[in-house]
Design a protein around this motif. Structure first.
Motif: not given
Length: 330
Positions: A3-13
């Motif tokens: 998971d190079l990028l994660k979807f978080t409560s702030k955005g794509i991280y």
């Protein structure tokens, strides 16, 4: 595949680089795909975008923000992760963001359009392992007509109104759609006037080097005779506001992908509807996903569940993720 990028409560991280792509809450460092307000929000400590998007972000967010910019294709390394921005064809300066780390490649498309509109740049599909795509128009009913035929229809509508002594008022998103219309209609028919929100964005475009065709601000000095020959470009919110009282006799229109839906013109209370979108249609979405060669597809906004299910039926590992992106289509 990680998971190079994660979807978080702030955005794509991106945890490895500690950066966010198009975050919707305040973060230290934000990489921005384009200047629409659902993707570029105020309050981030530092921004990185394309050279074409920087003037738009400064205009919309304010000059107090720290905004850096790069050219298309220019690589930026942050803690071992390589980021680069590639043409998305959505609006001027819009980009897909390529993220590469230890042989793994992800692409965040933001919003995109595969047809070259003559002002926003040519879309460039990027090979990757994971592709994050919008699906604003992710249904088979959305199939865009040829752009040239749409502009011919707009010109014919404008010319007929001029001959009848009516002002032609067309609604279009102030960043993107408005400039496309200005650049592609026939200015020999009459003068082109713009609502203040559109004209302000036109000024930003011209300062940044875009050779935009002539427009004039609509103000109290505008004569009634000029208005009977004019095309007036305004944001959709203006059409049902007191601003419209200045026109004695006018015909209204809307330019949007939603005009492909039967009855949408009546719902928006306009006389004419023109199918013109700054997003990929059904065919554009599918040809793009195929061109990326992605094994996994993440669908973020629009008809997410429907489109992800379709992709799974075609053999893709497709899932949906919730975001605060809206698709910015009038």
């Amino acid at each position: 595949m990680t998971d190079l990028l994660k979807f978080t409560s702030k955005g794509i991280y991106c945890p490895q680089a500690h950066v966010y792509i198009d975050p919707w809450r305040k973060v230290e460092r934000a990489l921005i795909t384009h200047g629409h307000s659902d993707h570029a929000r105020a309050g981030m400590k530092r921004y990185l975008c394309t050279h074409g998007s920087k003037p738009v972000l400064l205009h919309r967010l304010g000059h107090q923000h720290h905004i850096d910019s790069v050219a298309f294709g220019e690589a930026v390394r942050i803690n071992g992760v390589t980021f680069s921005f590639h043409p998305a064809g959505h609006v001027v300066g819009s980009a897909q963001i390529r993220v590469a780390y230890r042989g793994e490649i992800w692409v965040v498309s933001g919003d995109y359009k595969v047809d070259d509109d003559g002002i926003s740049g040519t879309f460039e599909p990027i090979r990757c392992h994971t592709f994050i795509t919008e699906s604003t128009f992710g249904l088979p009913i959305y199939q865009w007509p040829d752009q040239r035929s749409v502009y011919r229809d707009i010109n014919q509508w404008w010319r007929a109104n001029r001959n009848a002594g009516k002002t032609s008022v067309i609604s279009a998103y102030s960043l993107g759609k408005a400039q496309r219309i200005i650049q592609n209609v026939d200015h020999r028919i009459g003068p082109v006037f713009c609502h203040g929100a559109v004209e302000n964005m036109n000024k930003v475009m011209r300062v940044s080097g875009i050779d935009l065709k002539p427009t004039r601000p609509l103000d109290d000095a505008t004569s009634r005779e000029e208005l009977t020959r004019a095309l007036v470009v305004a944001p959709g919110s203006a059409l049902n506001s007191p601003w419209m009282k200045r026109f004695k006799d006018c015909s209204t229109a809307a330019a949007s992908g939603w005009m492909a839906l039967r009855g949408r013109r009546r719902w928006q209370s306009v006389d004419r509807g023109f199918v013109l979108s700054d997003h990929a249609d059904w065919k554009g979405l599918n040809t793009t996903v195929k061109a990326t060669g992605a094994e996994r597809v993440i669908v973020t906004h629009g008809y997410t569940e429907v489109y992800a299910r379709w992709l799974r039926e075609q053999g893709y590992d497709a899932i949906t993720e919730k975001t605060m992106y809206e698709g910015d289509e009038d």
